[in-house]
Structures are given as structure tokens and as C-alpha cells.
Design an enzyme around this catalytic site. Structure first.
Site, short mmCIF file in Angstrom:
data_model
loop_
_atom_site.label_atom_id
_atom_site.label_comp_id
_atom_site.label_asym_id
_atom_site.label_seq_id
_atom_site.Cartn_x
_atom_site.Cartn_y
_atom_site.Cartn_z
N LYS A 270 -7.08 -4.98 -3.05
CA LYS A 270 -7.83 -5.50 -1.91
C LYS A 270 -8.72 -4.41 -1.34
CE LYS A 270 -4.03 -4.38 1.18
NZ LYS A 270 -4.74 -3.34 1.93
N ASP B 133 0.79 -1.25 0.00
CA ASP B 133 0.00 0.00 0.00
C ASP B 133 0.82 1.30 0.00
OD1 ASP B 133 -1.96 -1.94 0.23
OD2 ASP B 133 -2.83 -1.19 2.08
N CYS C 95 -1.95 -2.84 7.64
CA CYS C 95 -1.84 -3.75 6.50
C CYS C 95 -0.55 -4.58 6.49
CB CYS C 95 -2.07 -3.00 5.21
SG CYS C 95 -3.81 -2.46 5.08
C1 VGL Z 1 -4.64 0.59 5.70
C2 VGL Z 1 -6.24 1.46 7.08
C3 VGL Z 1 -7.19 1.34 6.10
C4 VGL Z 1 -3.21 0.21 5.51
C5 VGL Z 1 -5.59 0.44 4.70
O1 VGL Z 1 -2.74 0.16 4.35
O2 VGL Z 1 -2.53 -0.04 6.53
N1 VGL Z 1 -4.99 1.09 6.89
N2 VGL Z 1 -6.85 0.83 4.91
#
Ligand code: VGL
Ligand code: ZN
Length: 202
Positions: free
Chosen positions: A107, A9, A152
Site C-alpha cells: 500500500k 507494517d 496504520c
Molecule cells: C505509517 C506513517 C507513514 C504506519 C506508514 O505504518 O503507521 N505511518 N506511513
């Protein structure tokens, strides 16, 4: 057997100026690009939510970002709207060498279930398909980096270890949100799952 670098991410919304900015989230990008150079395989994950996703505080009555709620699959933190499919915030950081990726796995596209982990949605049962991809490529060892350490990266690393992969997290190439002790809890959880936390070599 091979090793894969899994980059979690590294997207605009998780970097300074983004909707769910992780402090210093952009400072890991060049180190990650360097690690890509000698990886056997490079996989990027991309948080990819439809508008009105159930993990957004804006989609729930009387809730604010960072409140906790109860979902059918368990407790869920509610987030500011972020990483909406097709938006600039959902794109990879412009300096990330995304051309090097063999696979991009998205995702969080299921409106009713959040997905922190690269392997399973937050119901801990719906698979993303990444396990099958890695196994059919003969990859048994994973190096993980990215955002956010305590959400994540943590969920991905623990799931991978429980699936039997050898997992190392390069903590110096991750940055955390750190809500109510979530970073300390993540470190403890990863260690007890058998994840190796490494600081790199300088
Ligand atoms: C994430 C919160 C919501 C992350 C993704 O990538 O850690 N955290 N969506
Ligand atoms: Zn998300």
C-alpha cells in the site's frame, strides 16, 4: 468462519534505526511470530512508496517532517522519506516470520495518495483489494497487530470494523508514534468503531 491475523507494517524503517522509527517497534516481533502459529490465515501489509511520494515532506515546498498539509483528499501528516520500494528500509524486520504469510498486501504505491489503512487509501474510497480477498476466503474476524498503533493499525482497524469485520487489536503487540495526542485519539476512535482492544494474556 475463519479468523485472520493481520500484521501491519513490521518493516525496518518503522523499527529503531529506521527512517521513521517507532520507539520499541522491534520489540513486538517475537510475540507476533508466536501468534502466527495458531492463526487460520496470516496477512502482512507492507508500506511501499515510490521515491518522491506526496506524503514525504521532502516532496513538498517549505515543509518539514511531521508538518500537517492539506491534500485534495483531506489533511495529511508529512513524513520523512520511508519505505521506498525495493530499499532495505521497506523490507520486513529480519526476525519477522514472513514465510508464514498467505498474502502480502502492499500500500502507498500511488504517488498522489497516502495509504495508512490496509483496506482503503487515505481518500477513504480507493480500495486495496484486501476486503475482497478476506471475503472470498470466508474470513469474518480479524486480529490486528503491528506498527504504528495510531496510524496504520488504527486506520486499518476502523475501516475493517466499518466494513463489518469483527476486529480485535492486540495493543501489547503494537507500538505508537504518538504525535500531538494521536495515540489517545486512535484509542477513542477504535473503541467507538467497535474495535476490541486487548492486552493479551500475559
Ligand atoms: C505509517 C506513517 C507513514 C504506519 C506508514 O505504518 O503507521 N505511518 N506511513
Ligand atoms: Zn508510509
Amino acid at each position: 468462519m475463519g479468523q485472520a491475523l493481520i500484521v501491519i507494517d513490521v518493516q525496518n524503517d518503522f523499527c529503531p534505526g529506521g527512517a521513521l522509527a517507532v520507539p520499541e517497534g522491534d520489540q513486538i516481533v517475537s510475540g507476533i511470530n508466536q501468534l502466527m502459529q495458531d492463526a487460520d490465515a496470516v496477512i502482512l501489509t507492507q508500506d511501499w512508496h515510490p521515491e518522491g511520494h506526496s506524503s514525504f515532506a521532502s516532496s513538498q515546498d517549505r515543509k518539514s517532517p511531521y508538518d500537517l498539509t492539506e491534500m485534495p483528499y483531506g489533511p495529511q501528516v508529512l513524513w520523512p522519506d520511508h519505505c521506498i520500494q525495493g530499499t532495505d528500509g521497506a523490507q520486513f524486520h529480519a526476525d519477522l516470520n514472513s514465510d508464514r504469510a498467505d498474502l502480502v498486501i502492499r500500500k502507498g504505491y500511488n504517488p498522489a495518495i497516502d495509504s495508512y489503512s490496509a483496506f482503503f487509501e487515505n481518500d477513504h474510497t480507493t480500495p486495496t483489494g484486501l476486503e475482497g480477498y478476506l471475503r472470498t476466503r470466508g474470513i469474518d474476524s480479524l486480529m490486528m497487530v503491528g506498527l504504528a498503533t495510531d496510524f496504520c493499525v488504527n486506520f486499518s482497524a476502523v475501516d475493517a470494523a466499518n466494513l463489518g469485520f469483527k476486529v480485535t487489536v492486540r495493543s501489547d503487540l503494537c507500538k505508537a508514534i504518538d504525535l500531538d495526542g494521536s495515540l489517545a485519539a486512535a484509542h477513542a476512535g477504535m473503541k467507538s468503531a467497535g474495535v476490541v482492544l486487548e492486552q493479551g494474556n500475559g
